[in-house]
Design a protein around this motif. Structure first.
Motif, short mmCIF file in Angstrom:
data_model
loop_
_atom_site.label_atom_id
_atom_site.label_comp_id
_atom_site.label_asym_id
_atom_site.label_seq_id
_atom_site.Cartn_x
_atom_site.Cartn_y
_atom_site.Cartn_z
N MET A 195 3.90 4.18 -10.25
CA MET A 195 3.49 2.80 -10.01
C MET A 195 2.49 2.35 -11.07
N ASN B 16 -6.83 10.88 -4.74
CA ASN B 16 -6.85 9.51 -4.22
C ASN B 16 -8.23 8.87 -4.36
N HIS C 291 -0.26 -0.68 -11.94
CA HIS C 291 -1.03 -1.76 -11.34
C HIS C 291 -1.88 -2.41 -12.42
N SER D 83 -8.97 5.69 3.53
CA SER D 83 -7.88 6.54 3.05
C SER D 83 -7.89 7.92 3.69
N ASP E 26 -0.43 6.91 -5.10
CA ASP E 26 0.55 5.83 -5.06
C ASP E 26 1.90 6.25 -5.63
N TYR F 62 -6.43 4.15 -2.25
CA TYR F 62 -5.01 3.81 -2.21
C TYR F 62 -4.45 3.92 -0.79
N ARG G 279 -1.03 2.64 0.24
CA ARG G 279 0.12 3.29 -0.39
C ARG G 279 0.49 4.62 0.27
N GLY H 185 3.96 5.43 2.20
CA GLY H 185 5.12 5.62 1.33
C GLY H 185 5.16 7.00 0.72
#
Length: 281
Positions: free
Chosen positions: A201, A11, A203, A48, A98, A14, A17, A20
């Motif tokens: 995902m 990470n 971006h 995070s 994510d 993020y 995110r 989820g």
């Protein structure tokens, strides 16, 4: 003693995110009592790490650890640092923070490993702010891997694969593709699960988008690092591109040229030089 499944999450910033991702882990049909989860944070500035600690500690993992490992500046280094925290877990799953897993993901991958595979990839959904699509993978074929990345980071592997390859390498911005190329060259067995059980995902901003901007050199670095996996003309193209030779163009994003593509590039450049010489003559 049954080994734990190692889930390594890398990470950087993020934080929004993370709920989820952890919710998707909580929904797995395989009990989290079989999972050792590691959250490796590369110098995030959005809180995070604290959020991951709160989310992970609320779930019944056999073991959970969230640790700052950065600044490292490259996903390959963050994943390798996460592996170092995962103990003796086998198999291993590396996730970006994510990502999302559908409930049967772990179960389906474990079933494929039990049938003898050493690397398992699922079909997946590619999701962006604008739309989404289901990506159906082809059955594994080294010839396809020589031209494009047919697997994602969300693929489960036996620990022996990671150890044999000495982890991810940071010489290319396409570190996932480089890893699968080395695994295929090493003779490891791949299998496909024909179910879309993973959400990737996309971006507009992030390391992967910056990698796409450096596409040519990233692809050439993969070829140069594992030359025995690629045919001679492709190796010649990679060397020439890294040396800045004008004929060695990157071609389409995310596609390493085949031998016939390389010959066409050279022929086109030779024709251009001939035409230029005639005009100047």
């Amino acid at each position: 003693m049954v080994s734990l499944i190692g889930v390594v999450i890398s990470n950087r910033d993020y934080g929004p995110r993370l709920p989820g991702l952890f919710a998707s882990l909580a929904a797995q049909t395989v009990g989290l009592q079989r999972v050792a989860c590691v959250f490796a944070d590369d110098a995030s500035s959005d809180g995070s790490l604290e959020k991951a600690r709160a989310l992970g500690s609320a779930l019944p993992f056999a073991r959970f650890e969230a640790r700052a490992v950065g600044p490292l500046g490259h996903p390959a280094r963050t994943r390798n640092a996460g592996f170092d925290l995962a103990g003796a877990a086998d198999p291993l799953l590396f996730l970006d923070a994510d990502d999302l897993l559908l409930p049967r993901y772990l179960e389906a991958c474990l079933e494929a490993l039990e049938r003898g595979a050493q690397v398992v990839a699922c079909d997946y959904e590619e999701r962006s702010p604008e739309d989404s699509r289901i990506v159906r993978l082809a059955d594994f074929d080294p010839a396809l891997l020589r031209t494009q990345n047919i697997l994602g980071i969300g693929s489960m592997m036996r620990r022996e694969v990671f150890l044999a390859l000495e982890g991810f390498r940071d010489h290319s911005d396409y570190e996932d593709w480089d890893f699968w190329v080395r695994a295929a060259h090493g003779g490891f067995r791949f299998a496909r699960v024909p179910e879309a059980l993973y959400v990737h995902m996309r971006h507009g901003v992030g390391f992967s988008s910056r990698a796409e901007a450096r596409d040519g050199r990233a692809k050439a670095a993969i070829v140069a690092a594992t030359p025995g996996f690629f045919p001679p003309e492709t190796r010649r193209w990679a060397k020439a591109l890294l040396e800045g030779k004008p004929w060695a163009q990157p071609l389409a994003r995310g596609v390493i040229p085949r031998e016939e593509d390389v010959r066409a590039l050279r022929d086109a450049w030779a024709a251009l030089r001939t035409a230029r010489a005639r005009r100047e003559g």
